[in-house]
Enzyme design. Structure first.
Site: not given
Ligand code: F6R
Length: 611
Positions: A2, A27, A74, A100-101, A484, A488, A491, A507, A606
């Site tokens: 949010c 976000r 959100w 927000n929350g 990682e 990527k 997502e 395994h 985000k």
């Molecule tokens: C993936 C991504 C998320 C963030 C995670 C933590 O591309 O961006 O997995 O890494 O939500 O977010 P921060 O770093 O803002 O604590």
């Protein structure tokens, strides 16, 4: 997650607020709305879906209001519908609220409001409780400021909110609890927002609002009050991000721009922490030899991509400094009663600095006596403010939901920190440290080299984009890169993908390998290369499509791979910073070929400010 925007001044508020909401789109959200003080009435307009839907819905209306609040929601409590979208209004329609929350005791409060005050709720949200409480208090002839103050005392959970009231023109009152809020100091106008991006084009001085603080904004002043309602005097913070930093700059997507910004970002992170003699300096971070002697373990805690940076941090700190390190995802750490005391150094890693689980883990560790250092991108964020020391990544704003440059700069911070600690406790020699630093300094050029060859990754994606399943394997540092790379891909392209330490394949997971499977085998660690070679052979025997990712010069790998991706030759220790780049590009091009919404993938936000 949010996003909140508020404006009070002399310009038409609607345009400014909607423009601000657009800047917060990154976000993540699924509905949007605004409330305006239009004459002596509160006018609320809200719509499910994109901000464009809201704009379309109000296109024919003329608004003169110069004060208002806006929100991108959100969904947590209640589906993303027009009715559940914010703002929510009090029963008498006089007060509008954005939030927000999550209010944890909202059911209890709702029942009380229904029974004792005859309130009829119009939405399924927890947020409406705030609007109704404010409405009830306002009927007792209390000012908006008094109402907000009293309401803040009865709620539990995370509740940063902003409210306007039709009896108090030109005034926004907001409260912060556990999710971010800043106030922007304009010229003849003032703002509030969840982060600085909506404000960059209007101002460069902000106040960081702390937990438990309430702000009262009018066009000519911003007043801040503490938990006891007493005025707070704080210094403003100068924002050094530019409007251009938060724009696409000719790239089709923010993600591609941010991938391409990595040479510059890495160079900036290094430049801030290396002196002329190539020694790491931690100005602003007080970590002495005596402090270090008091530390017997390090806990690195983070979520998602930041957690993956933590995995590499563990390897580096254990190797360079010889201190045992545990890495945990924050959502697990905070509830597992971790063994932490004053001999623990807790390292939080977070791009946004607002991830609730990371913040709560930090508080848990701190309450048990740990010393807290954070690796954070957003200056003045909650994680940064609650840490004893902050190691900023200096990556600049990261707008795409999928983290790229924040990750590579988090890695650079890990190298520098591990080297610094390793020299402080003499675990590594000066010569070794200088060797690693020399390699780190070559990284911006080498990343650029990888980027210059992005067309080969693009061609690969054009052939493979409709694959159903992609596995990532690696050993040692490459296993963390595999995690990682896989995150990527899934997502942003929604392809089913997962990563596994190559030695674990036999395994169980090898049962899934079939001719349609694509396997990305990362083999940049020289001493593990023969082992990876054997793993690749095993996969080849099952006829999978194999893309091997190696340092230049491993011609033999071509015999057993379908495709090969190369990174420039480098020391094994620094290879992750290069190896992740073709994997980021691969995910990007795969998603682009599939026509996905790359910068704002479905269901993702985000900044994850709820559990
Ligand atoms: C993936 C991504 C998320 C963030 C995670 C933590 O591309 O961006 O997995 O890494 O939500 O977010 P921060 O770093 O803002 O604590």
């Amino acid at each position: 997650m949010c996003g909140i925007v508020g404006y009070t001044g002399h310009q038409p508020a609607k345009e400014i607020i909607i423009d601000g909401l657009r800047k917060l789109e990154y976000r993540g959200y699924d509905s949007a709305g605004i409330a305006l003080l239009e004459g002596d009435h509160v006018v609320v307009r809200k719509k499910k879906g994109k901000i464009a839907n809201l704009e379309k819905a109000i296109a024919g209306e003329k608004f003169y209001a110069t004060t208002g609040i806006g929100h991108t929601r959100w969904a947590t409590h209640g589906a993303p519908t027009d009715g559940n979208a914010h703002p929510h209004i009090s029963q008498d329609g006089k007060i509008a609220v954005v939030h927000n929350g999550i209010i944890e005791n909202y059911m209890e409060l709702k029942e009380k409001l229904e029974k004792e005050h005859g309130i009829t709720f119009r939405s399924e949200t927890d947020t409406e409780v705030i609007a109704q409480i404010l409405g009830v208090l306002h009927q007792e002839k209390k000012s908006l400021q008094e109402c907000v103050y009293e309401a803040s005392k009865v709620m539990k959970g995370a509740y940063t909110f902003a409210a306007i009231c039709e009896d108090e023109p030109d005034r926004i009152v907001a409260f912060r609890k556990d999710t971010p809020l800043i106030a922007g100091i304009g010229d003849g106008c003032n703002f509030l927002a969840s982060d600085v991006t909506p404000l960059l084009k209007y101002l460069d001085e902000i106040y960081l609002i702390d937990n438990g603080e309430m702000i009262v904004c009018t066009p000519d002043r911003i007043e801040i009050f503490d938990e006891d309602g007493k005025p707070v005097h704080k210094d403003s913070l100068h924002v050094n991000w530019s409007v251009e930093d938060a724009q696409k700059g000719g790239y089709q997507h923010f993600m591609l721009k941010e991938i391409n910004e990595q040479p510059k970002a890495v160079s900036e992170t290094l430049g801030r922490r290396l002196d002329d003699g190539n020694h790491v300096h931690l100005d602003g971070i007080s970590l002495t030899k005596e402090d270090l002697a008091n530390i017997n373990k390090i806990d690195i805690v983070a979520c998602g991509t930041a957690y993956h940076a933590g995995l590499i941090g563990k390897y580096l700190i254990e190797k360079f400094a010889g201190i045992p390190v545990e890495v945990d995802v924050a959502s697990e750490y905070r509830y597992r009663d971790p063994l932490v005391d004053e001999h623990t150094l807790f390292i939080a890693v977070s791009q946004s600095g607002e991830t609730l689980d990371t913040l709560m883990s930090l508080r848990e560790a701190k309450s048990k006596g740990a010393r807290v250092l954070s690796i954070v991108n957003v200056v003045g964020s909650s994680v940064a403010r609650e840490s004893d020391d902050v190691f900023y990544t200096w990556a600049g704003p990261e707008i795409a939901v999928a983290s790229t440059k924040a990750y590579t700069t988090q890695l650079i911070c890990m190298y520098l920190l591990a080297l610094y600690i390793g020299r402080l406790n003499d675990h590594i020699t000066e010569e070794y440290s200088q060797k690693v630093i020399a390699e780190l300094k070559q990284l911006p050029d080498k990343i650029q080299d990888v980027l210059d060859h992005s067309s080969s990754v693009e061609s690969m994606a054009k052939l493979l984009y409709n694959r159903q399943q992609v596995f990532y394997i690696g050993r040692g540092l490459d296993a963390s890169v595999a995690y990682e790379g896989s995150l990527k891909l899934k997502e942003i392209s929604y392809i089913n993908s997962f990563a596994i330490a190559a030695g674990e394949l036999k395994h169980g997971t090898i049962a899934l390998i079939e001719p349609e499977t694509t396997v990305i085998a990362i083999a940049t660690q020289d001493f593990l290369y023969p082992k990876m070679y054997s793993n690749i052979e095993e996969i080849r025997a099952r006829h999978a499509h194999i893309i091997s990712l190696v340092k230049k010069g491993h011609e033999d790998i071509r015999k057993i791979s379908t495709d090969v991706l190369e990174i420039p030759d480098c020391m094994d220790e620094v290879a992750p910073v290069l190896a992740i780049v073709p994997l980021q590009l691969f995910s990007y091009y795969m998603a682009r070929e599939r026509g996905e919404n790359i910068d704002k993938p479905r269901n993702l936000a985000k900044s994850v400010t709820v559990e």
